[in-house]
Design a protein around this motif. Structure first.
Motif, short mmCIF file in Angstrom:
data_model
loop_
_atom_site.label_atom_id
_atom_site.label_comp_id
_atom_site.label_asym_id
_atom_site.label_seq_id
_atom_site.Cartn_x
_atom_site.Cartn_y
_atom_site.Cartn_z
N VAL A 75 -7.95 -15.79 -28.93
CA VAL A 75 -6.90 -15.75 -29.96
C VAL A 75 -6.57 -17.16 -30.43
CG1 VAL A 75 -4.49 -15.16 -30.37
CG2 VAL A 75 -5.96 -13.57 -29.14
N SER A 76 -6.47 -18.10 -29.51
CA SER A 76 -6.17 -19.48 -29.90
C SER A 76 -7.30 -20.08 -30.74
CB SER A 76 -5.93 -20.34 -28.67
OG SER A 76 -7.10 -20.39 -27.85
N ARG A 156 -17.56 -27.67 -44.81
CA ARG A 156 -16.47 -27.69 -43.84
C ARG A 156 -16.04 -26.27 -43.47
NH1 ARG A 156 -11.15 -27.19 -43.36
NH2 ARG A 156 -10.05 -28.54 -41.87
N SER A 157 -15.93 -25.39 -44.46
CA SER A 157 -15.51 -24.02 -44.17
C SER A 157 -16.57 -23.29 -43.34
CB SER A 157 -15.28 -23.26 -45.48
OG SER A 157 -14.27 -23.89 -46.25
N ALA A 158 -17.86 -23.48 -43.67
CA ALA A 158 -18.91 -22.82 -42.90
C ALA A 158 -18.98 -23.37 -41.48
CB ALA A 158 -20.25 -23.01 -43.61
N SER A 159 -18.83 -24.68 -41.32
CA SER A 159 -18.85 -25.27 -39.98
C SER A 159 -17.68 -24.77 -39.15
CB SER A 159 -18.82 -26.79 -40.07
OG SER A 159 -19.91 -27.28 -40.82
N LEU A 160 -16.53 -24.61 -39.79
CA LEU A 160 -15.36 -24.10 -39.07
C LEU A 160 -15.61 -22.70 -38.53
CD1 LEU A 160 -12.37 -24.48 -38.26
CD2 LEU A 160 -11.75 -23.54 -40.49
N VAL A 161 -16.23 -21.85 -39.34
CA VAL A 161 -16.50 -20.48 -38.91
C VAL A 161 -17.52 -20.46 -37.77
CG1 VAL A 161 -17.43 -18.25 -39.62
CG2 VAL A 161 -15.90 -19.50 -41.15
N VAL A 162 -18.59 -21.26 -37.90
CA VAL A 162 -19.64 -21.26 -36.88
C VAL A 162 -19.11 -21.78 -35.56
CG1 VAL A 162 -21.86 -22.26 -36.25
CG2 VAL A 162 -21.49 -21.43 -38.58
N VAL A 163 -18.37 -22.90 -35.59
CA VAL A 163 -17.83 -23.47 -34.35
C VAL A 163 -16.80 -22.54 -33.73
CG1 VAL A 163 -16.59 -25.42 -33.36
CG2 VAL A 163 -18.29 -25.81 -35.13
N ARG A 164 -16.02 -21.87 -34.56
CA ARG A 164 -15.03 -20.91 -34.04
C ARG A 164 -15.72 -19.75 -33.33
NH1 ARG A 164 -10.97 -19.35 -38.44
NH2 ARG A 164 -9.99 -21.32 -37.72
N VAL A 165 -16.77 -19.23 -33.94
CA VAL A 165 -17.51 -18.13 -33.31
C VAL A 165 -18.15 -18.59 -32.01
CG1 VAL A 165 -19.49 -16.59 -33.58
CG2 VAL A 165 -17.89 -16.90 -35.47
N ALA A 166 -18.77 -19.78 -32.03
CA ALA A 166 -19.41 -20.29 -30.81
C ALA A 166 -18.41 -20.51 -29.69
CB ALA A 166 -20.14 -21.59 -31.13
N THR A 167 -17.23 -21.01 -30.02
CA THR A 167 -16.21 -21.24 -29.00
C THR A 167 -15.72 -19.92 -28.40
OG1 THR A 167 -15.49 -23.23 -30.18
CG2 THR A 167 -13.97 -22.31 -28.56
N SER A 168 -15.48 -18.94 -29.25
CA SER A 168 -15.02 -17.65 -28.75
C SER A 168 -16.08 -16.99 -27.87
CB SER A 168 -14.67 -16.73 -29.93
OG SER A 168 -13.67 -17.32 -30.76
N ILE A 169 -17.33 -17.04 -28.31
CA ILE A 169 -18.40 -16.43 -27.53
C ILE A 169 -18.58 -17.15 -26.19
CG2 ILE A 169 -20.89 -16.00 -27.48
CD1 ILE A 169 -20.78 -15.47 -30.42
#
Length: 306
Positions: A75-76, A156-169
């Motif tokens: 969630v964070s 920047r927007s695409a990198s934010l989504v990819v890093v967010r997904v990788a962190t959650s996974i």
């Protein structure tokens, strides 16, 4: 007295040329690739069970606490809007994997090999100026008289989504790798997830690997009874279609028998384990540490975003 080495063993053999001009190479068919993939999945599950029994940090934490803290991290990660903070959270996940005695190359490959790369492919069109206007950093020519290229805002927007997904996974992978499946299901039931959801999840997990084992056995039996092993594509398609039908009938019959056997043995839908589930001091320490890390990440993200 030692016997001389046979001449045929010392004779040089002509190797296959990499370009394929000498000799022939047997190509692996799609059926073989599928069976090998199934075997790889089974080996990964066995490796995960072995990792969950190691004396690491996360292995000592109660599964209920791990489930709650993992949900909090996910969630964070969804709330944080700064890439630097997300990279810091990902570094925390890698550090936790290290202290939990998980191979770092295996952990990174398991996280990045599938979903984040797929996410990058999906969000790649968002980097174009026709979708996300902004400063073009990589020109790609013109389209209907308009300049097209990759924009800094889109990257920047695409990198934010990819890093967010990788962190959650990463945090979800830590939970699944360091927790036995039976204890994980019991933890999900303990946090009041619907009983039917946990039942279906547990049965599906067992059925998948049982059916994969059945497919592997059926294919090995077919190869053992086949004189010409160089089967064509049409033969492989016939085998896949017939195997699919046989597996469907077997799964339907086995589901009825397993349910009746479970009910006869007093199964009520709750997952039970042999180990005790008590909250200890190390669980409180882990919970407070995770709460502090999440609070720091959110505060830093808010401070940078101002």
């Amino acid at each position: 007295m030692n016997a001389p080495t046979p001449a045929w063993l010392l004779r040089d053999e002509v190797a296959l040329c990499p370009c394929g001009c000498i000799g022939t190479r047997n190509k692996i068919g799609f059926v073989d690739k599928t069976i090998n993939g199934a075997s790889t999945v089974l080996r990964q599950v066995l490796f995960t069970d072995e990792t969950a029994s190691r004396p690491g940090v996360l292995q000592r934490i109660d599964p209920r606490v791990k489930v709650i803290t993992t949900l909090a991290f996910v969630v964070s990660a969804a709330v944080v809007r700064n890439i630097t903070v997300l990279v810091g959270m990902y570094a925390v996940a890698v550090a936790v994997a290290a202290v939990s005695r998980i191979s770092i190359p295996y952990f990174i490959k398991r996280v990045w090999l599938f979903v984040p790369i797929f996410t990058a492919v999906v969000v790649m069109p968002a980097t174009l100026s026709v979708i996300t206007p902004g400063r073009v950093v990589l020109p790609l020519g013109t389209w209907f008289g308009h300049r097209v290229g990759v924009t800094a805002q889109g990257l920047r927007s695409a990198s934010l989504v990819v890093v967010r997904v990788a962190t959650s996974i990463s945090f979800v992978a830590l939970l699944t790798i360091t927790t036995r499946w039976s204890r994980l299901l019991a933890a999900l039931r303990a946090i009041r997830l619907p009983r039917m959801f946990v039942l279906v999840l547990g049965m599906a997990y067992r059925y998948v690997f049982h059916l994969l084992s059945c497919v592997t056995d059926m294919y090995e039996a077919r190869k053992a009874r086949t004189v010409d092993v160089r089967t064509g594509t049409m033969s492989g398609r016939v085998f896949v279609s017939t195997t699919g039908g046989a597996l469907f009938a077997k799964a339907h019959t086995m589901s009825e028998e397993v349910h009746q056997a479970m009910t006869a043995r007093g199964y009520t839908g709750d997952q039970r384990t042999m180990s005790s589930s008590r909250i200890r001091a190390i669980d409180f320490v882990w919970f407070l540490t995770c709460a502090a890390l999440i609070t720091i990440a959110v505060l830093v993200d808010r401070a940078i975003g101002r």
